[in-house]
Design a protein around this motif. Structure first.
Motif, short mmCIF file in Angstrom:
data_model
loop_
_atom_site.label_atom_id
_atom_site.label_comp_id
_atom_site.label_asym_id
_atom_site.label_seq_id
_atom_site.Cartn_x
_atom_site.Cartn_y
_atom_site.Cartn_z
N GLY A 71 0.78 -1.22 0.00
CA GLY A 71 0.00 0.00 0.00
C GLY A 71 0.81 1.27 0.00
N TYR A 72 2.13 1.15 -0.03
CA TYR A 72 3.02 2.31 0.02
C TYR A 72 4.13 2.10 -1.00
CZ TYR A 72 0.80 3.32 4.54
OH TYR A 72 -0.12 3.59 5.54
N VAL A 82 -1.99 -4.44 3.93
CA VAL A 82 -2.54 -3.12 4.27
C VAL A 82 -4.05 -3.05 4.11
CG1 VAL A 82 -0.42 -1.95 3.64
CG2 VAL A 82 -2.26 -2.16 1.95
N ILE A 96 -5.82 0.45 3.01
CA ILE A 96 -4.88 1.58 3.07
C ILE A 96 -3.88 1.44 1.93
CG2 ILE A 96 -3.32 2.92 4.53
CD1 ILE A 96 -6.24 2.80 5.48
N SER A 97 -4.38 1.66 0.71
CA SER A 97 -3.56 1.49 -0.47
C SER A 97 -4.08 2.42 -1.56
CB SER A 97 -3.59 0.03 -0.95
OG SER A 97 -2.68 -0.19 -2.01
N HIS A 98 -3.41 2.35 -2.70
CA HIS A 98 -3.76 3.19 -3.85
C HIS A 98 -3.78 2.29 -5.08
CE1 HIS A 98 -3.26 6.34 -6.95
NE2 HIS A 98 -3.85 7.13 -6.07
N LYS A 110 -4.25 8.61 4.29
CA LYS A 110 -3.27 8.88 3.24
C LYS A 110 -2.32 7.70 3.11
CE LYS A 110 -4.33 13.41 2.79
NZ LYS A 110 -4.77 14.07 1.52
N THR A 111 -1.74 7.58 1.93
CA THR A 111 -0.62 6.69 1.73
C THR A 111 0.51 7.48 1.09
OG1 THR A 111 0.09 4.54 0.90
CG2 THR A 111 -1.33 5.86 -0.54
N VAL A 124 -5.98 7.56 0.07
CA VAL A 124 -6.09 6.15 -0.29
C VAL A 124 -7.28 5.98 -1.23
CG1 VAL A 124 -5.02 5.37 1.85
CG2 VAL A 124 -7.51 5.58 1.72
N TYR A 178 -4.70 -1.66 9.53
CA TYR A 178 -4.44 -2.46 8.33
C TYR A 178 -5.39 -3.67 8.30
CZ TYR A 178 -0.56 0.73 7.87
OH TYR A 178 0.18 1.88 7.75
N ASN A 206 -5.01 5.43 10.51
CA ASN A 206 -5.64 4.93 9.28
C ASN A 206 -7.15 4.74 9.43
OD1 ASN A 206 -3.26 4.76 7.62
ND2 ASN A 206 -2.63 3.03 8.89
#
Length: 372
Positions: free
Chosen positions: A68-69, A105, A108-110, A131-132, A145, A186, A241
Motif C-alpha cells: 500500500g506504500y 494493508v 490503506i492502499s492506492h 493517506k498513503t 487512499v 491495516y 488509518n
C-alpha cells in the motif's frame, strides 16, 4: 528489579536485552526488494551491547495485493527471499536477533500500487479517511487512499495462505521469527473493528466473528514456523488509518483470550494513539491495558508482553516494574543507531530529521552519528 539491559528468553529467542527496535517504514526498497543500504541500516542497530536486543523489521508485504506504500519491501517470491538474506546475515554478524513484520494493508492502499491497478481490498467497501505514500522523483508525496472493494469470504483462505507462505519465506531468508501486523488500521485490524467491518457473514457482526480472520491467520503462521518464533502487534485504541471501534475493551480482551493457547513468543501492544498521545481513548472509558494482559495470562498465555509508544528510560523502567517484559522504541532508533548505549548512559540523543523519514538515500538513514 528488572532492567532494560538484562537478557531474557522470548519464546525460542534468547535476547541480550529487553530493548526492542519497533517496525519503522522507511520506503527505501525499490522493486519490493531489500538491498545493501537496508542491510547497513539494520546492521548499525543490531549489536545488542549498543543497539537493540531484538529488531522488528519495517512492515513487509505478504503479497502484491497486500502492498500500500511506495518502495516498501515484500516477502512473497524467491527474489525477495534472496534479497533479505543480506539483511539477516548483517544482523547476525553483529550478534543481533531480527524478526520480520508481516503486513497486508487492506484498504490503506492506492490503485497505482495494486496488481493491474485494481481497487484495494477490505472487509467491507468502506473507504478510509487516510493517506498513503507515493514517491515522485524520489520524494515522498502523501495522497488519499483509494476506495476499496469488499472481500468475498471465498477469498479469505487464499490470504491466510499468503500469511503462511510469507512466514515460511521469512524463515528461509534467515529471520529468527515473524511478527504478524494486526494493528494500526491495516487488514487484520480492519476485520476486528466495527468502524471498518460491516459484514453480515461469519467474519462480521459479533466480536467472535470479527476476530475470526485474525485467529485463522495466527493459527496458520504458528502451524508453519511454531509459536515460539511468532509474535503479534495490536493497537487497541489507535485512530491510525481511520481505525475505530465502539467497544474496544471487550473486543481486544476476546482477542487476547483467543491468542493465549497459541504459545506465542510475544504480544506487542501499542498504548494509545500510534506515534501520538498515550492517553488517547476510544469507547466509553479509558482502555484498561492491565485487564487486557490479565485476559491473556488467565487463559494460559505465556508470551512476553511488549509495550510501545512514547517510551523513555524512566517510563520504561516503570513499565518493567509493573510487569512488562519488553520495551519497543520506534523513532528514537532512527536518529540513534546506538540507542541502547545512549539509554544506558542517559544520553545525549540525536535529533530526528523528519524530512528524511520516507524515501531518499543515505541522508537521514545511514548518517546519524554514534557515541563512538
Amino acid at each position: 528489579m528488572t532492567t532494560l539491559f538484562e537478557p531474557c528468553q522470548v519464546g525460542a529467542l534468547s535476547l541480550a536485552s529487553r530493548i526492542v527496535m519497533a517496525p519503522l517504514t522507511r520506503n527505501r526498497a525499490p522493486g519490493g526488494l531489500a538491498n545493501a543500504r537496508m542491510a547497513s541500516y539494520y546492521r548499525q542497530r543490531a549489536n545488542p551491547a549498543t543497539g537493540a536486543g531484538l529488531i522488528i523489521t519495517e512492515a513487509t508485504g505478504i503479497s502484491h495485493q497486500g502492498q500500500g506504500y511506495a518502495d516498501v519491501p515484500g516477502i512473497w517470491n524467491a527474489e525477495q527471499v534472496a534479497s533479505w538474506k543480506q539483511v539477516t546475515d548483517a544482523v547476525h554478524a553483529e550478534g543481533g536477533k531480527i524478526v520480520m513484520q508481516l503486513w497486508h494493508v487492506g484498504r490503506i492502499s492506492h490503485t497505482s500500487l495494486q496488481p493491474n491497478g485494481q481497487a484495494p481490498v477490505a472487509p467491507s467497501a468502506v473507504a478510509a479517511k487516510g493517506k498513503t505514500v507515493l514517491l515522485v522523483d524520489g520524494k515522498a508525496q502523501f495522497v488519499d487512499v483509494s476506495a476499496p472493494r469488499a472481500l468475498d469470504a471465498a477469498e479469505l483462505p487464499g490470504i491466510v495462505e499468503d500469511y503462511r507462505r510469507a512466514a515460511a519465506n521469512a524463515v528461509a531468508a534467515g529471520f529468527d521469527g515473524v511478527e504478524v501486523h494486526a494493528a494500526n488500521g491495516y487488514l487484520i485490524d480492519q476485520f476486528l473493528r466495527s468502524g471498518s467491518n460491516q459484514r453480515s457473514d461469519a467474519y462480521g457482526g459479533a466480536i467472535e466473528n470479527r476476530a475470526r480472520f485474525l485467529q485463522e491467520v495466527m493459527q496458520a503462521v504458528v502451524a508453519e514456523i511454531g509459536g515460539g518464533r511468532t509474535g503479534i502487534r495490536l493497537s487497541p485504541v489507535t485512530p491510525a488509518n481511520d481505525a475505530s471501534d465502539d467497544l474496544p475493551q471487550p473486543l481486544f480482551e476476546q482477542v487476547a483470550r483467543q491468542l493465549a493457547p497459541l504459545g506465542l513468543a510475544y504480544v506487542h501492544i501499542i498504548e494509545g494513539s500510534t506515534g501520538g498521545p498515550r492517553e488517547h481513548q476510544q469507547g466509553p472509558a479509558p482502555f484498561d491495558y492491565a485487564a487486557l494482559k490479565t485476559a491473556y495470562r488467565q487463559n494460559g498465555g505465556q508470551g512476553a508482553w511488549m509495550v510501545n509508544n512514547g517510551y523513555d528510560l524512566p517510563l520504561a523502567e516503570q513499565s518493567l516494574g509493573e510487569g512488562a517484559d519488553l520495551i519497543a522504541f520506534g523513532r528514537p532508533f532512527i536518529a540513534n543507531p546506538d540507542l541502547g548505549a545512549r539509554l544506558q548512559k542517559g544520553g545525549p540523543f540525536n535529533t530526528l530529521d523528519r524530512a528524511t523519514l520516507y524515501g531518499g538515500g543515505d541522508a537521514g538513514y545511514l548518517d546519524y552519528p554514534t557515541l563512538g
